[in-house]
Design an enzyme around this catalytic site. Structure first.
Site, PDB file in Angstrom:
ATOM      1  N   ARG A  57       0.864  -1.191   0.000  1.00  0.00           N
ATOM      2  CA  ARG A  57       0.000   0.000   0.000  1.00  0.00           C
ATOM      3  C   ARG A  57       0.891   1.229   0.000  1.00  0.00           C
ATOM      4  NH1 ARG A  57       2.388   2.086   3.738  1.00  0.00           N
ATOM      5  NH2 ARG A  57       0.856   3.734   3.669  1.00  0.00           N
ATOM      6  N   ALA A  94       0.899   5.146  -2.224  1.00  0.00           N
ATOM      7  CA  ALA A  94       0.748   5.470  -3.652  1.00  0.00           C
ATOM      8  C   ALA A  94       1.941   5.028  -4.513  1.00  0.00           C
ATOM      9  CB  ALA A  94       0.460   6.961  -3.800  1.00  0.00           C
ATOM     10  N   GLN A 102      -1.909   2.726  10.025  1.00  0.00           N
ATOM     11  CA  GLN A 102      -0.607   2.715   9.330  1.00  0.00           C
ATOM     12  C   GLN A 102       0.452   3.482  10.111  1.00  0.00           C
ATOM     13  OE1 GLN A 102      -3.557   3.330   7.877  1.00  0.00           O
ATOM     14  NE2 GLN A 102      -3.601   2.755   5.724  1.00  0.00           N
ATOM     15  N   ASP A 147      -1.862  10.882  -2.245  1.00  0.00           N
ATOM     16  CA  ASP A 147      -2.285   9.846  -3.191  1.00  0.00           C
ATOM     17  C   ASP A 147      -2.617  10.439  -4.543  1.00  0.00           C
ATOM     18  OD1 ASP A 147      -2.898   8.748  -0.326  1.00  0.00           O
ATOM     19  OD2 ASP A 147      -2.613   7.059  -1.697  1.00  0.00           O
ATOM     20  N   ASN A 156      -5.209  12.722   0.373  1.00  0.00           N
ATOM     21  CA  ASN A 156      -4.328  11.831   1.147  1.00  0.00           C
ATOM     22  C   ASN A 156      -5.182  11.090   2.176  1.00  0.00           C
ATOM     23  OD1 ASN A 156      -1.665  10.823   1.772  1.00  0.00           O
ATOM     24  ND2 ASN A 156      -1.741  12.024   3.651  1.00  0.00           N
TER      25      ASN A 156
HETATM   26  O1  MRU Z   1      -4.483   3.408   2.163  1.00  0.00           O
HETATM   27  P1  MRU Z   1      -2.996   3.564   2.048  1.00  0.00           P
HETATM   28  O2  MRU Z   1      -2.247   3.019   3.211  1.00  0.00           O
HETATM   29  O3  MRU Z   1      -2.486   3.049   0.719  1.00  0.00           O
HETATM   30  O4  MRU Z   1      -2.787   5.130   2.042  1.00  0.00           O
HETATM   31  C1  MRU Z   1      -1.495   5.646   1.952  1.00  0.00           C
HETATM   32  C2  MRU Z   1      -1.462   7.115   2.091  1.00  0.00           C
HETATM   33  O5  MRU Z   1      -2.463   7.769   2.217  1.00  0.00           O
HETATM   34  C3  MRU Z   1      -0.127   7.764   1.984  1.00  0.00           C
HETATM   35  O6  MRU Z   1      -0.066   8.903   2.760  1.00  0.00           O
HETATM   36  C4  MRU Z   1       0.099   8.141   0.512  1.00  0.00           C
HETATM   37  O7  MRU Z   1      -0.048   7.026  -0.321  1.00  0.00           O
HETATM   38  C5  MRU Z   1       1.420   8.741   0.281  1.00  0.00           C
HETATM   39  S1  MRU Z   1       2.660   7.556   0.532  1.00  0.00           S
HETATM   40  C6  MRU Z   1       4.135   7.990   0.020  1.00  0.00           C
END
Ligand code: MRU
Length: 353
Positions: free
Chosen positions: A44, A46, A194, A235, A245
């Protein structure tokens, strides 16, 4: 290892569902397994899902029994559709699939094995470039931090959300490499935690001081002067600078502005989507109710309660102090700054044209 790697015609990834209790490597041997791994969030973040998608296409190509390039390209289109349907918000997924499609199409008419090898090389290039991109963003962003600063981050925008090094946490890493003492406050980031599971873990692995706080404590720390900057990933960033995000980012940005704390989004240009005018045009993923009703498999809510679980939110650009990219830092006004950094001329709608 990196978050995601290609070995022996298979995709190897750190299984992020199990951290920090267990460190396990998940191996995907076909693109269906890869799509499932993205959907289940074994991988997971982006940039990481962008690299995963690219490797998924490469995997489809190397396993293909296609007779000729036409048949292979049709199979790759089907695989791309399946992978594209996994998660809707992070644009890096679609960016990587598009880059792989263009590479494959440029090789139309070539032997199937040659196209497959070229696609493996392209996916590897996407992964390698991600690491270099993060280091560049880190160097730009580190200039904004002073020795002794404390920063607040949300979700995980670290090495686990990328191929390596991280976006928001890449800035922290770069500042630490420059000899600055930086302290990170990590939001737990319910519902999937996370921040607690991944950000706290990877910073502790690197020996970078980190304090885990409940999501609801962010306002307390911002108001009492304990935080000098907010650093988050993204994202998707819209053409006007709105930042999409992890859900909860918006609330932090508003409180940061109220308290005069700068709010920086750290994202590669592959996260910038000039085709969407503002954040409201970005599809927001709705995830399953059990993420909210359950913690570590234990139900904490009354049975049958109605649940809403948007995975992302939109931070309007007026709350964003600057956007840190691998091509430099973009300051307001963002519409003009983003066009410049994406290489678009005044009346041009095509990024990079
Ligand atoms: O749902 P996720 O864990 O994939 O969400 C991740 C995020 O929101 C991060 O902040 C985003 O992808 C930037 S990561 C470099």
């Amino acid at each position: 290892m990196r978050t995601i790697e290609w070995h022996d015609n298979a995709i190897h990834m750190i299984d992020q569902r199990l951290l920090p209790q267990k460190y396990r490597v998940l191996v995907c041997r076909d693109h269906h397994e890869l799509a499932q791994a993205i959907r289940d969030m074994a991988v997971r973040g982006a940039p990481a899902i962008g690299a995963a998608a690219a490797f998924g296409i490469a995997l489809c190509a190397v396993r293909s029994q296609a007779r000729d390039s036409e048949q292979l390209l049709a199979e790759l289109d089907d695989a791309a559709r399946e992978i594209a349907a996994t998660r809707p918000t992070a644009v890096n997924l679609f960016w990587a699939l598009d880059r792989m499609r263009k590479r494959a199409e440029a090789l139309r008419g070539q032997p199937v094995a040659a196209i497959a090898q070229a696609l493996v090389a392209e996916a590897q290039a996407i992964a390698d470039e991600d690491v270099e991109t993060n280091r560049r963003m880190g160097r730009f962003g580190a200039e904004l931090l002073r020795d002794g600063d404390s920063v607040l981050t949300h979700c995980n925008a670290g090495r686990l959300a990328t191929v390596d090094y991280g976006t928001a946490l890449g800035v922290v890493r770069a500042a630490v490499e420059q000899g600055k003492r930086i302290h990170v406050y990590a939001d737990e980031t319910r519902p999937r935690s996370q921040g607690a599971r991944l950000t706290a873990w990877e910073l502790m692995q690197d020996g970078i001081p980190v304090t885990l706080i409940a999501d609801n404590a962010a306002g307390y720390f911002l108001r009492t002067g304990k935080i000098q900057a907010v650093l988050v990933g993204a994202d998707r960033i819209a053409a006007n600078g709105d930042v999409v995000n992890k859900v909860g980012t918006y609330k932090i940005a508003v409180v940061a502005k109220e308290n005069g704390v700068p709010f920086y989004a750290v994202a590669p240009t592959s996260t910038i989507d000039m085709s969407v005018p503002d954040g409201d045009a970005v599809p927001i993923e709705e995830r399953c109710a059990t993420e909210v009703t359950h913690v570590e498999g234990v139900c904490i809510a009354p049975e049958g309660v109605a649940v809403a679980n948007p995975a992302f939110d939109v931070t309007p650009h007026r709350y964003v102090t600057a956007i840190i990219t691998e091509r430099g830092i973009v300051w307001p006004p963002f519409r003009e700054g983003l066009r410049r950094i994406m290489g678009m001329e005044a009346n041009d709608e095509t990024p990079g044209a």
